[in-house]
Design an enzyme around this catalytic site. Structure first.
Site, PDB file in Angstrom:
ATOM      1  CG  ASP A  56     -14.991  -9.840 -35.142  1.00 26.30           C
ATOM      2  OD1 ASP A  56     -16.074 -10.054 -34.602  1.00 26.30           O
ATOM      3  OD2 ASP A  56     -13.967  -9.505 -34.517  1.00 26.30           O
ATOM      4  CG  ASP A 135       0.591 -15.081 -25.443  1.00 28.27           C
ATOM      5  OD1 ASP A 135      -0.197 -15.286 -24.505  1.00 28.27           O
ATOM      6  OD2 ASP A 135       1.485 -14.219 -25.389  1.00 28.27           O
TER       7      ASP A 135
END
Ligand code: DQQ
Length: 477
Positions: A56, A135
């Protein structure tokens, strides 16, 4: 028509319809003839890093005279993984200098990847990055990074906020489907808004968050918009466009001469809807919803995904970037050493009738023109193929106009029934005779035409008006 193709043995014009006059000119990039033989597929028009994986586009912006493009990047290999924000800069959106990644996985809140996000120019003039971190628990959280030295126009170093993560998935939010913050905007109340892509059960949506200080964010009690026909929304984009104007406007602008665009990436395509946004209430009233038969608006077809726009204050235009993936396997990518390009930047405006967006490659593309080959006044008879001689370029920028003398027989289509992508991809769509078309180009063509990609047009009548459908034959990919 502008067209850049990735590899071509020769270019031919093909006509399979009534007599047509053709005028064409064809330009090749100055570097094309000198591309290293072992890298014939590297692009000379489109953005790509020197090597390895890219997906992206992220946070494009214009800052202190410099264009910045960040992008999802694996700096180590040509396959996905170790996702960092690659960073390149340019003075003209054509020639790029590649810098070190702006942000890379390093902290518990982004250790498994610095996923997509956006930049926002704050009222102080400083830019801020909002991005998704994956995370330690594989959850998606939203983080902030600021330039180490905002007086450096190249913005080489970025510092992650000590307050990260700023936004975590709680309550009914699925931690695997909560990502890609947009450029933020301020309402008249000076409160910041940002949207984040997501999904709750079968409903795709744009979560809306608000903040007074860009650091403490509160979820709004309703999303900006949602749909049960789309699945997960990735990389949302939300911005105003001017009615009846070729100029773009910044993300804060809002008056009775604007409409708003909401784009979401899902099912491998970038879809958008148009509507009226009221910042006082954060109400977005739309004209047609996503995936409504006949009114499904998309930026493009084929490989174009996870796009992002930005307002170019230098030239008062809005520019669209999108990720173009190849169809290569991971092994192909490893052999060639890279994967992924960005679409050539396009300027994007609302159409004159206000019902859709129209786009065109930014005119800086003309800087790349050399080796002009042109001819005019050629007549193409049904079934004939005309070679554009004089070039055997690997890539070309083609402008062509077709003069169609007879449109009286144009066939009709029903907008509620026809999916243009399906029509283009029907078997033989590039060879079967419609009443007007197909006609167009054969690119990537070998002399005997056993190898070729058709880029072609067919003309239809819809609601009493003529419409041209532009297709590319992807059946050989
Ligand atoms: N790519 C990113 C995500 C985004 C997806 C990860 C879209 O943030 O949702 O590289 O292609």
């Amino acid at each position: 028509m502008e067209m850049s193709v990735l590899w071509s043995l020769a270019l031919y014009f093909l006509l399979v319809c009534n007599g047509v006059h053709v005028e064409a000119s064809n330009h090749t990039h100055r570097n094309l003839q000198s591309l290293p033989k072992e890298q014939p597929y590297r692009t000379a028009y489109h953005f790509q890093p020197l090597k390895n994986w890219m997906n992206d586009p992220n946070g494009p912006m214009y800052y202190k005279g410099v264009y910045h493009l960040f992008f999802q990047h694996n700096p180590y290999t040509p396959v996905p993984g170790n996702i960092a924000w690659g960073h390149s800069i340019s003075y003209d959106l054509v020639n790029w200098v590649h810098l070190e990644p702006a942000i890379s996985p390093s902290e518990p809140y982004d250790i498994y990847g610095c996923y997509s996000g956006s930049t926002t120019i704050l009222p102080s003039g400083k830019p801020a990055i909002l991005y998704t971190g994956v995370d330690l628990n594989n959850g998606q959280v939203q983080n902030l990074a600021m330039p180490k030295n905002a007086s450096d126009p190249l913005l080489r170093e970025w510092v992650k906020s000590p307050l990260n993560p700023l936004i975590s998935p709680v309550d009914d939010i699925d931690r695997s489907d909560f990502r890609d913050p947009t450029t933020a905007w301020q309402g008249p109340d000076k409160v910041w808004r940002v949207i984040i892509g997501g999904r709750i059960n079968a409903v795709g949506l744009a979560f809306l968050y608000q903040s007074k200080d860009f650091v403490n964010w509160t979820r709004s009690n309703k999303p900006l918009h949602s749909s049960n026909k789309t699945g997960m929304w990735e990389c949302p984009d939300f911005y105003p466009v001017r009615i009846n104007s070729q100029n773009g406007i910044n993300n804060f602008a809002q008056d009775k001469f604007t409409k708003h665009v909401l784009k979401a990436s899902f099912k491998d395509q970038d879809h958008y809807i148009l509507g009226n946004y009221i910042p006082q209430t954060d109400n977005f009233s739309i004209e047609y919803d996503f995936m409504e038969t006949g009114f499904d608006l998309r930026y493009d077809y084929g490989k174009f995904y996870a796009s992002k726009t930005f307002y170019d204050s230098a030239k008062k235009r809005r520019i669209l970037w999108g990720w173009v993936a190849e169809s290569d396997t991971a092994l192909d990518a490893i052999i060639k050493g890279w994967a992924g390009i960005q679409s050539f930047p396009r300027s994007i405006v609302l159409s004159a009738n206000g019902r859709q967006l129209v786009q065109w490659p930014i005119n800086e593309i003309e800087k790349l023109r050399t080796n002009n080959v042109s001819f005019e006044g050629k007549e193409l008879k049904q079934g004939s193929v005309l070679e554009v001689s004089g070039i055997t370029a690997s890539q070309a920028d083609v402008e062509v106009s077709f003069d169609l003398p007879n449109l009286s027989e144009t066939e009709s289509i029903d907008p509620n029934q026809v999916d243009p992508q399906q029509l283009c991809s029907q078997k033989g769509a590039s060879t079967n005779n419609g009443t007007v078309g197909p006609f167009g180009l054969l690119a990537l063509a070998s002399k005997d035409l056993t190898e070729q990609t058709a880029v072609f047009f067919r003309i239809f009548k819809r609601d009493g008006k003529r419409v041209a459908l532009m297709c590319s034959d992807q059946s050989h990919l």
